[in-house]
Design an enzyme around this catalytic site. Structure first.
Site: not given
Ligand code: MOS
Length: 755
Positions: A253, A481, A649, A721-722
């Protein structure tokens, strides 16, 4: 794992949290049983294809669909002339965050206006996808062309100061940065540029839409099911409860699936108009034409320092672009608010509006390109000073937030650099440019700091304990994912003290209690808070049953004295299994839930962010090899040392961070959306011409974590995530500078810029 969570009042014992557990959805994905949005069969399934405008701005004066309609197998061709109208997109409002779900403000097929080159102006519905695409090529629009502004480089000098950035302050001033810069004995003053980037998830956006009366089922790869559901319901004028979004698997995504774009809405519209189940699977070019990407930017970073490397001035200004029909300011200068202890700081963001598809969330929007500029400039200052770039950073490491003076809840950049330098062999780096060789290759080593703020969103979670010992966790979370179900199962298993195999996590469905969005690196921590809270309530209910049972070993016990382990509640003198407790009470299950109110949650988050700074950080170490004749750049080694709080994890976390680094390498060396300055046409809407890294471009990437829980978050999580993409492009640029002596200021670093 340690028992430090106790500080945050959380579980004190972990069995699964911290382990490299295999993904629970791994077998379904590797055996092809996992179904993605374009893989749902319906007996009456029809296929849709889009017709895209080929002008940047204007009006459709005529649209000839005769030839397309004549193709055998075509069911209908919908245009602004004959399509049923959707309701207009709701206006953006921060009181209703779901309004962010609107990708653009255009009411597709309800208008003859064209707002960008690529806007869908017709939808062909046919019996097969091939027929639909062929017939789409036969639709003939005629236009009245209006003047359009599409060239970012030409427009950016006219940028206006940014307003209404929900993610951060658009401007910050401390002291007099301009005077301090002018007075500084050592300084750099650099202007950077970064191009537009497009989303290239492995699964191109796809929708399968099925109406049953006024009820709509959408199979859709979504990053935010509640927002999507609400938006679609608003556009079709049906109650939210009439829309079901099913999104069990999402093939990547990165922010590109967190809004409702044309494909989703037009699939639902086509299904409504034709009375068929409709699948609209975008082509790769279709994604470029209808799904926003990352803004282009120009940025100035100026730094002033004394001869010892102490910063006296930090200036970071940016220009980004939105679109006249939507988009958002991106927090480009965000990291500059937090990274360096300069006494004089000036930060300011500016925007221009163009006649292009709006920009949108794309992995670390703002921070990814902002850290490229900031961290390149810091490196360049190190060259000016003749100082090691790690040493320069450590000398300017702040105790408190440089803008505003807030406390950091957690800050371990020094530790990250120390560990990284040792593991990467930074001491072996010869600081002179071009001095290191491997055969004929020039070798360069560069570092840069990674930074991403840590946030949370509300999550509604239920947990259900069966008398058979199974535990079901339910929340409408998103699996793109990254291991969503796996990590929440680990957390729930630890909280309840049950085997991982007895936990099932249900997610990806709007019929479930609404989960947090998989956006802004918030999902894991937000859902974890709900899981922990729901499990605590569940244990309380279990204990209440046991306490009432006269013969129970838990009779008269308090929850604080008990430990959840081995499938039950235990104290030093004994314990009882959940199965026993439920059976003895004649219950076949017990359920508990955790729910939080959106507005209160947002208000608390905003207040919290004013009070203290919470962020994931890291130290990126990159080594490149550069061919001295062709100037081809190869990334040869990478180490990222991250402080992301607790790691749930180790396997899925490493993948997530590696993925961010790979995306950062793409940003550094190859990715750029090329836009024709005459008509706003995207010139490279395909993977053959928009180059993302392939396996051969990527070396082994080592990832280390400090794994120290943040004291203020559930389980000590900071979000993962970022942060991996931030600093990554700068680390490459800094390594190239070391190898070649050349500083490239505009991305991507292609070989023509080095020759
Ligand atoms: Mo993120 S850029 O908030 O999927």
């Amino acid at each position: 794992m340690s028992t430090k969570y106790a500080e945050a009042g959380q579980a004190t014992r972990t069995t699964y949290v911290g382990q490299a557990i295999d993904r629970v959805d791994g077998p379904a994905k590797t055996t092809g049983q996992a179904r993605f949005a374009a893989e749902y069969p319906y007996p009456d399934l029809a296929h849709a294809a889009l017709v895209h405008a080929t002008i940047a701005r204007g009006r459709i004066t005529a649209i000839d669909t005769e030839q397309a309609l004549a193709v055998r197998g075509v069911i209908d061709v919908l245009t602004h002339v004959n399509a049923p109208a959707m309701k207009p997109a709701p206006k953006m409002s921060f009181l209703d965050l779901s309004s962010i779900a609107s990708g653009t403000s255009v009411n597709y097929l309800a208008t003859d206006e064209v707002h960008w080159n690529g806007q869908p102006i017709a939808v062909v519905v046919a019996e097969t996808p091939e027929t639909a695409r062929y017939a789409a090529s036969l639709v003939r629009p005629a236009y009245r062309v209006l003047p359009a502004t599409v060239d970012f480089a030409a427009e950016e000098p006219n940028a206006a100061p940014e307003k209404g950035n929900p993610l951060m302050a658009s401007r910050a001033d401390k002291g007099d940065a301009h005077a301090a810069l002018a007075a500084a004995p050592v300084s750099v003053d650099l202007t950077f540029s970064t191009p537009q980037h497009n989303h290239n998830a492995i699964e191109p956006h796809a929708t399968t839409a099925v109406w049953d009366g006024d009820r709509l089922t959408l199979h859709e790869g979504a990053q935010n099911i509640p927002w999507l559901r609400k938006h679609v319901a608003q556009r079709f004028g049906v109650p939210e409860t009439s829309v079901r979004v099913l999104s069990p698997f999402v093939g990547g995504g990165f922010g590109g699936k967190s809004r409702a774009w044309a494909g989703t809405l037009l699939a639902a519209l086509a299904a409504r108009a034709t009375g068929r189940a409709v699948r609209l699977a975008l082509t790769r070019a279709g994604v470029y034409h209808t799904v926003g990407g990352r803004t282009a930017s120009t940025q100035r970073v100026a730094l002033g320092a004394d001869a010892t490397g102490r910063l006296s001035a930090l200036i970071h200004t940016s220009v980004s672009r939105t679109a006249r029909i939507g988009g958002m300011p991106e927090p480009i200068t965000a990291a500059s608010h937090h990274l360096y202890a300069a006494p004089n700081i000036h930060l300011a963001q500016h925007n221009v509006q163009l006649d292009l598809l709006p920009n949108t969330f794309m992995r670390a929007p703002g921070e990814s390109i902002g850290t490229f500029a900031l961290e390149s400039a810091v490196d360049e200052l190190a060259w000016e000073l003749g100082m090691d770039p790690i040493e320069l950073r450590l000398r300017n490491e702040p105790d408190r937030n440089p803008v505003g003076g807030q406390r950091f809840t957690h800050r371990m950049l020094k530790e990250a650099y120390a560990l990284g330098a040792e593991r990467f062999g930074w001491r072996e780096r010869d600081p002179r440019p071009g001095a290191m060789r491997d055969g004929r290759w020039l070798v360069g080593m560069g570092v840069a700091t990674a930074f991403h703020p840590s946030m949370r969103m509300p999550a509604h979670v239920t947990v259900r304990l069966g008398a058979d010992g199974t535990l079901v966790v339910r929340s409408g979370m998103h699996e793109m994912g990254m291991g969503t179900a796996t990590v929440q199962a680990q957390i729930a298993a630890d909280e309840m003290g049950v085997p991982l195999a007895s936990v099932r996590v249900e997610y990806g469905d709007s019929d479930l209690p609404p989960g947090p969005g998989a956006i802004g690196s918030v999902q894991t921590a937000s859902a974890a808070a709900g899981v922990i809270d729901a499990c605590a309530k569940l244990k309380k209910s279990v204990l209440a049953l046991a306490r009432r049972a006269p013969g129970s070993p838990l009779h008269g016990r308090k929850l604080e004295e008990l430990e959840a382990r081995d499938g039950g509640l235990h104290h030093r003198g004994g314990g009882q299994g959940y199965t026993d407790i439920l059976n003895a009470a004649g219950r076949d299950h017990l359920e508990a839930e955790s729910k939080s109110n959106m507005l209160g949650f947002v208000a608390r988050t905003v207040l919290d962010r004013r009070r203290r700074v919470k962020a994931a950080t890291g130290a990126q170490f990159c080594e490149v090899r550069v061919d001295p004749d062709t100037m081809e750049v190869r990334v040869s080694r990478w180490l990222g040392v991250f402080d992301v709080g607790t790691v749930i994890n180790a396997r899925t976390a490493a993948s997530q961070l590696r993925g961010g680094i790979v995306m950062g390498i793409g940003m550094a060396l190859s990715e750029q959306t090329l836009i024709d300055g005459r008509d706003g046409r995207i010139m490279n809407p395909s993977l053959s011409e928009y180059h993302i890294p392939v396996h051969a471009d990527i070396p082994r990437i080592d990832v280390l974590y400090l794994n120290e829980p943040d004291p203020t978050t559930p389980l000590g999580l900071l979000g993962i995530g970022e942060v991996g993409i931030t600093g990554a492009a700068a680390a490459v640029a800094n390594a190239v500078r070391h190898a070649t002596g050349k500083r490239v200021l505009d991305l991507p670093i292609t070989l023509d810029k080095l020759l």
